[in-house]
Design a protein around this motif. Structure first.
Motif, short mmCIF file in Angstrom:
data_model
loop_
_atom_site.label_atom_id
_atom_site.label_comp_id
_atom_site.label_asym_id
_atom_site.label_seq_id
_atom_site.Cartn_x
_atom_site.Cartn_y
_atom_site.Cartn_z
N GLN A 176 -71.87 -1.62 49.52
CA GLN A 176 -71.30 -1.12 50.78
C GLN A 176 -72.39 -0.93 51.83
O GLN A 176 -72.21 -1.29 53.00
N LEU A 191 -73.53 -4.22 53.17
CA LEU A 191 -72.57 -4.76 54.14
C LEU A 191 -72.74 -4.07 55.49
O LEU A 191 -72.76 -4.73 56.54
N ILE A 192 -72.85 -2.77 55.46
CA ILE A 192 -73.00 -2.02 56.71
C ILE A 192 -74.26 -2.47 57.45
O ILE A 192 -74.26 -2.61 58.68
N GLY A 204 -75.61 -5.41 57.23
CA GLY A 204 -75.57 -6.83 57.51
C GLY A 204 -76.38 -7.68 56.55
O GLY A 204 -76.58 -8.88 56.78
N GLU A 242 -72.53 -10.23 53.01
CA GLU A 242 -71.35 -10.51 53.82
C GLU A 242 -70.07 -9.86 53.30
O GLU A 242 -69.32 -9.27 54.07
N LEU A 246 -67.65 -1.44 58.45
CA LEU A 246 -66.99 -2.27 57.45
C LEU A 246 -65.64 -2.74 57.96
O LEU A 246 -64.99 -2.05 58.74
N SER A 278 -68.71 -7.20 55.99
CA SER A 278 -69.67 -6.56 56.90
C SER A 278 -69.18 -6.73 58.33
O SER A 278 -68.97 -7.86 58.79
N LYS A 279 -68.99 -5.63 59.05
CA LYS A 279 -68.52 -5.73 60.44
C LYS A 279 -69.57 -6.43 61.31
O LYS A 279 -69.23 -7.20 62.21
N LYS A 280 -70.83 -6.15 61.02
CA LYS A 280 -71.91 -6.78 61.79
C LYS A 280 -71.81 -8.31 61.67
O LYS A 280 -71.97 -9.04 62.65
N TRP A 281 -71.50 -8.78 60.48
CA TRP A 281 -71.36 -10.23 60.25
C TRP A 281 -70.02 -10.74 60.80
O TRP A 281 -69.95 -11.78 61.43
#
Length: 340
Positions: free
Chosen positions: A82, A85-86, A88, A91, A143, A247-250
């Motif tokens: 997690q 993902l946060i 980046g 994915e 996320l 990942s929200k960044k991705w």
């Protein structure tokens, strides 16, 4: 309209039609390798669903987007993934909603003991407005939740004794997820609750660092807990969802078409995974018995006693997730049950 203009117009329309018919993969995708982590072994319901998801993504993107499914917690525990993902650095992943409570408090709703009576109730609530509302909260934390998969109804195993009544829980060192609701629930039942990542669980059971654990039949079988656990008690104390995370960044760097491919594949994988998990659950229980586990079912009276002891946990969850969300969930469940 002149002939020349008409021919020009028809030619332009033909080009537009041909362009529109070209697969989206040729126009809207960048080559991408998507690292998709999960905790169980490859030959598990999670592993099969991850492979199915990857095939759907690759097919829909014309081979441009490739999912590299990596199981057996090789990319870390749920909590570690997690965070990756946060940041980046990774994915995608699938994992327990219970390990997200420290990030998004509303996720504790799914840890409510005896919230759902059956899988159909869980499907309707998770896939409906309540489930979406909880999932949407993740975006504030970096996320993106796509869909809920099924882990299943959780049951108890241990190496000390059968759990036939609540008092049998006294003093049992029970591994629980790193989540306050699970800690408080099993402390309320008299167990010595010990939070541990899933990746450390088999070793902890083998060395008797803990006496027992609680998971669905499929996980008990695929993780070979029968090798280090003698007793299995059918309690169905919590319905446990998994969640597909990005990942929200991705995610924010993807095109709308790429996002749609992932979401569509996620929905197909949800339907595949639930069907696969439910078909396997019955077989898993029979196989666990064949492998020597002693299986007993908690009586309705004892299950009722267990529920009573956990009412304070319900109150605590309602306060934690917010009374409005709690009421909306209970209203939705009442509607489902009234329609039977």
């Amino acid at each position: 309209m002149t002939k020349i203009f008409r021919r020009t117009l028809l030619a332009a329309l033909s080009v537009a039609a041909i362009t529109a018919s070209v697969p989206a993969a040729a126009q809207d995708f960048k080559p991408r390798i998507i690292r998709f982590g999960y905790g169980l072994v490859e030959d598990s319901n999670a592993g099969r669903a991850a492979r199915f998801f990857g095939q759907e993504v690759e097919k829909a993107s014309g081979g441009k987007m490739k999912v590299r499914a990596i199981g057996n917690a090789a990319l870390g525990s749920d909590v570690q993934m997690q965070q990756a993902l946060i940041g980046g650095a990774q994915e995608m992943m699938s994992g327990s909603t219970a390990t997200l409570v420290g990030i998004t408090k509303e996720m504790a709703l799914w840890d409510t003991p005896f919230l759902f009576n059956n899988a159909k109730e869980a499907d309707v609530v998770l896939d409906g407005p309540v489930g979406q509302k909880v999932m949407d909260k993740l975006q504030e934390k970096g996320l993106v939740g796509l869909v809920y998969w099924e882990n299943g109804f959780r049951n108890l195993t241990n190496s000390k004794r059968p759990i036939a009544k609540v008092e049998d829980m006294d003093g049992v060192k029970l591994r629980v997820m790193q989540n306050n609701v699970f800690l408080e629930s099993f402390k309320s039942l008299g167990a010595n609750a010990v939070p541990l990542p899933f990746s450390e669980l088999f070793s902890a059971l083998e060395t008797k660092t803990v006496d027992g654990q609680e998971n669905p039949y499929n996980t008990i079988l695929s993780s070979k807990f029968y090798e280090v656990q003698k007793y299995l008690t059918v309690t169905n104390h919590v319905y446990s969802p998994w969640i597909l995370l990005v990942s929200k960044k991705w995610w924010d760097g993807l095109s709308k078409v790429e996002q749609k491919v992932l979401l569509d594949a996620a929905k197909k994988s949800r339907d595949f995974e639930r069907q696969d998990t439910r078909a396997e659950a019955g077989r898993a229980l029979a196989e666990l018995k064949q492998k020597g586990m002693l299986i007993n079912e908690l009586s309705p009276a004892e299950a009722g006693r267990m529920r009573e002891k956990l009412m304070a946990v319900h109150t605590s969850i309602a306060a934690g997730v917010g009374q409005d969300l709690w009421k909306e969930t209970q209203d939705e469940l009442a509607k489902i049950r009234a329609a039977k």
